[in-house]
Design an enzyme around this catalytic site. Structure first.
Site, PDB file in Angstrom:
ATOM      1  N   ASP A  31       0.885  -1.175   0.000  1.00 58.07           N
ATOM      2  CA  ASP A  31       0.000   0.000   0.000  1.00 58.07           C
ATOM      3  C   ASP A  31       0.920   1.223   0.000  1.00 58.07           C
ATOM      4  O   ASP A  31       2.142   1.103   0.185  1.00 58.07           O
ATOM      5  CB  ASP A  31      -0.879  -0.041   1.272  1.00 58.07           C
ATOM      6  CG  ASP A  31      -1.882   1.110   1.355  1.00 58.07           C
ATOM      7  OD1 ASP A  31      -2.141   1.770   0.327  1.00 58.07           O
ATOM      8  OD2 ASP A  31      -2.400   1.352   2.465  1.00 58.07           O
ATOM      9  N   ARG A  76     -13.947  -4.530  -5.740  1.00 60.73           N
ATOM     10  CA  ARG A  76     -14.471  -3.599  -4.728  1.00 60.73           C
ATOM     11  C   ARG A  76     -15.971  -3.413  -4.937  1.00 60.73           C
ATOM     12  O   ARG A  76     -16.745  -3.353  -3.986  1.00 60.73           O
ATOM     13  CB  ARG A  76     -13.789  -2.216  -4.834  1.00 60.73           C
ATOM     14  CG  ARG A  76     -12.313  -2.167  -4.525  1.00 60.73           C
ATOM     15  CD  ARG A  76     -11.979  -2.610  -3.135  1.00 60.73           C
ATOM     16  NE  ARG A  76     -12.773  -1.943  -2.095  1.00 60.73           N
ATOM     17  CZ  ARG A  76     -12.676  -0.650  -1.722  1.00 60.73           C
ATOM     18  NH1 ARG A  76     -11.775   0.137  -2.278  1.00 60.73           N
ATOM     19  NH2 ARG A  76     -13.445  -0.145  -0.778  1.00 60.73           N
TER      20      ARG A  76
HETATM   21  N1   CP Z   1      -8.731   1.208  -2.457  1.00 64.95           N
HETATM   22  C1   CP Z   1      -9.510   2.295  -2.207  1.00 64.95           C
HETATM   23  O1   CP Z   1     -10.165   2.408  -1.162  1.00 64.95           O
HETATM   24  O2   CP Z   1      -9.504   3.212  -3.202  1.00 64.95           O
HETATM   25  P1   CP Z   1     -10.173   4.662  -3.166  1.00 64.95           P
HETATM   26  O3   CP Z   1      -9.396   5.489  -2.157  1.00 64.95           O
HETATM   27  O4   CP Z   1     -10.057   5.185  -4.552  1.00 64.95           O
HETATM   28  O5   CP Z   1     -11.603   4.517  -2.712  1.00 64.95           O
HETATM   29  N1  NVA Z   2      -3.584   3.527   3.367  1.00 64.26           N
HETATM   30  C1  NVA Z   2      -4.254   4.204   2.274  1.00 64.26           C
HETATM   31  C2  NVA Z   2      -5.317   3.363   1.712  1.00 64.26           C
HETATM   32  C3  NVA Z   2      -6.037   3.955   0.522  1.00 64.26           C
HETATM   33  C4  NVA Z   2      -7.109   3.066  -0.017  1.00 64.26           C
HETATM   34  C5  NVA Z   2      -4.787   5.531   2.760  1.00 64.26           C
HETATM   35  O1  NVA Z   2      -5.409   5.570   3.828  1.00 64.26           O
HETATM   36  O2  NVA Z   2      -4.568   6.549   2.093  1.00 64.26           O
END
Ligand code: CP
Ligand code: NVA
Length: 314
Positions: free
Chosen positions: A231, A300
């Protein structure tokens, strides 16, 4: 035993059993198949869902919107500057007002406490679309994607590399320990989940047959991995406070050498997205044959639809 989730909120996978998590994943697989075949059962006809976003979103916002519309519901997007909440109205009052009008409420924002308060006061199911602490709908999509590619979840070795104390690492540790995966975090020692959460997850793993292992050595971590997951290094809201994290996490980049260090050609690369290419993952890996990030992104929608259908659908 049959699973019924009607009326339940979805704030964290801590509140869900392995059987309930599997049920949601399987419902999403079924809904995906039906959509491909042009079957829309309108399980949420005449329902209205509120989508509160304090932080930006592409996948989560679009998933709730399309999931709702596919099932016959009306989604109402409420951005941070569109409503009184977050400015001059309390969470409790906002919850009670929205609960009188909507059948379900999605919340994405900073505090886990906010999503809990919305659930407590609204009287309708509330769905966590990401907080600083957790991201449970993402884990459903990830498990669905793993099930599609491997056929099963229990016994999969999943290695989370990078910022081991962010919302994704927490959510993944909860989900993997509930479902019996072998979960590994490869991160600097200063970026591990809180001890309290780790202990809670160790208890889930003892019940499910899963394992939890943490190391600072990415090469040791990825040996025999089925899935390498990463991530962003700096999450939403941390842009100013965490600039030094980039240097700390450089040794944890997922690149070709790390993918090869698994010793398996079948290892998949996963990322919740959005990705910062050539930071946490090289362009070569995310674009490469082992990457399944766009299956994940599509899923998703199917999994979020499943959560809504299961909790407020007919
Ligand atoms: N993975 C995810 O939550 O993507 P977004 O921030 O685009 O919703
Ligand atoms: N760790 C990231 C996840 C995004 C889907 C955030 O919080 O920005």
């Amino acid at each position: 035993m049959s699973v019924c989730l009607k009326g339940r909120s979805f704030l964290t996978l801590r509140d869900y059993t392995a059987e309930e998590i599997e049920y949601l994943v399987d419902l999403a697989i079924d809904l995906k198949d039906k959509k491909r075949r042009g079957i829309f059962e309108k399980n949420m006809a005449n329902k209205n869902v509120a989508l509160i976003f304090e932080k930006p979103s592409t996948r989560t916002r679009c998933s709730f919107t399309i999931g709702a519309v596919d099932e016959g519901a009306h989604p109402e997007y409420l951005g941070r500057d569109d409503i009184q909440f977050g400015h001059k109205e309390t969470t409790e009052d906002t919850a009670r007002v929205l609960g009188r009008m909507f059948d379900g409420i999605e919340f994405r924002g900073f505090s886990q406490k906010t999503v809990e308060t919305l659930a407590k006061y609204s009287g309708v199911p509330v769905w966590n679309g990401l907080t600083d602490e957790d991201h449970p709908t993402q884990i459903l999509a990830d498990f669905m994607t793993i099930k599609e590619h491997f056929g099963y979840l229990k016994g999969i070795k999943l290695v989370f590399i990078g910022d081991g104390r962010n919302n994704m690492a927490n959510a993944m540790m909860i989900g993997c320990s509930k479902m019996g995966l072998d979960f590994v975090i490869a991160s600097p020692e200063s970026l591990r989940p809180e001890d309290k959460l780790t202990k809670e997850c160790e208890a889930y793993a003892a019940e499910s047959g899963g394992t939890i292992f943490m190391t600072a050595d990415p090469i040791e971590a990825v040996k025999d991995a089925d899935v390498i997951y990463t991530d962003v290094w700096i999450s939403m809201g941390e842009e100013e406070s965490a600039k030094d994290r980039v240097e700390l996490l450089r040794p944890y980049q997922v690149n070709k050498a790390l993918m090869e260090a698994t010793g398996k050609e079948t290892t998949k690369f996963m990322h919740c997205l959005p990705a910062v290419r050539d930071y946490e993952v090289t362009n070569e890996v995310i674009e490469g044959p082992q990457s399944i990030v766009f299956d994940e992104a599509e899923n998703r929608m199917h999994t979020i639809k499943a959560v809504m259908v299961a909790t407020i659908g007919k």
